[in-house]
Design an enzyme around this catalytic site. Structure first.
Site, PDB file in Angstrom:
ATOM      1  N   GLU A  21      -0.968 -25.313  -4.825  1.00  0.00           N
ATOM      2  CA  GLU A  21      -1.781 -24.914  -3.670  1.00  0.00           C
ATOM      3  C   GLU A  21      -1.215 -23.662  -3.013  1.00  0.00           C
ATOM      4  OE1 GLU A  21      -3.719 -28.236  -1.096  1.00  0.00           O
ATOM      5  OE2 GLU A  21      -1.706 -28.919  -1.646  1.00  0.00           O
ATOM      6  N   TYR A  53      -8.688 -13.830  24.392  1.00  0.00           N
ATOM      7  CA  TYR A  53      -8.896 -14.445  23.083  1.00  0.00           C
ATOM      8  C   TYR A  53      -8.515 -13.529  21.935  1.00  0.00           C
ATOM      9  CZ  TYR A  53     -13.571 -12.375  23.770  1.00  0.00           C
ATOM     10  OH  TYR A  53     -14.610 -11.540  24.037  1.00  0.00           O
ATOM     11  N   GLU A  72      -0.513 -29.839   9.971  1.00  0.00           N
ATOM     12  CA  GLU A  72       0.105 -30.145  11.254  1.00  0.00           C
ATOM     13  C   GLU A  72       1.099 -29.056  11.671  1.00  0.00           C
ATOM     14  OE1 GLU A  72      -0.973 -34.136   9.361  1.00  0.00           O
ATOM     15  OE2 GLU A  72      -0.279 -32.159   8.681  1.00  0.00           O
ATOM     16  N   LYS A  98      -8.960 -27.520   6.016  1.00  0.00           N
ATOM     17  CA  LYS A  98      -8.793 -26.966   4.668  1.00  0.00           C
ATOM     18  C   LYS A  98     -10.054 -27.289   3.897  1.00  0.00           C
ATOM     19  CE  LYS A  98      -4.987 -27.713   2.336  1.00  0.00           C
ATOM     20  NZ  LYS A  98      -3.959 -28.343   1.473  1.00  0.00           N
TER      21      LYS A  98
END
Length: 116
Positions: A21, A53, A72, A98
């Protein structure tokens, strides 16, 4: 109190628990919601009295450029980066998704949400 949000920020990045990955990469989506007092900004029309932002986007982009094993950890790094810039905000909520996670079957997205 109010909320400043960025939704659906997309990146192609190299995060994942497997080495594969981290080599082939994947598409990710980030949502950020920041609860803060922006009454002064609203009253006086001043950017300096609220969360910018564009700055939040840069924090997210920097976190996405560094490969991580866990979603996380990405959320944690984003919260940490926003807190360094805006220490007085009340709450930061970050969701990391994801696309097409490798779960052995059909799954559009995996998603974690962290508050800090």
């Amino acid at each position: 109190m109010g909320t400043v949000s960025l939704e659906g920020i997309e990146f192609f990045a190299y995060h994942g628990t497997s080495d594969e990955e981290q080599k082939i990469g994947n598409k990710f989506s980030i949502d950020v919601a920041i609860t803060t007092d922006f009454l002064e900004a609203a009253r006086h029309d001043r950017l300096r009295n609220t969360v910018n932002y564009e700055v939040v986007y840069r924090v997210v982009s920097e976190a996405m450029q560094k490969p991580s094993r866990l979603l996380e950890h990405i959320a944690y790094k984003i919260i940490e980066g926003i807190r360094l810039t805006y220490p007085n905000v009340e709450l930061i909520e970050v969701s990391v998704s994801k696309f097409n996670p490798p779960v052995g079957g059909v799954c559009a997205r995996s998603r974690i949400t962290m508050k800090g």
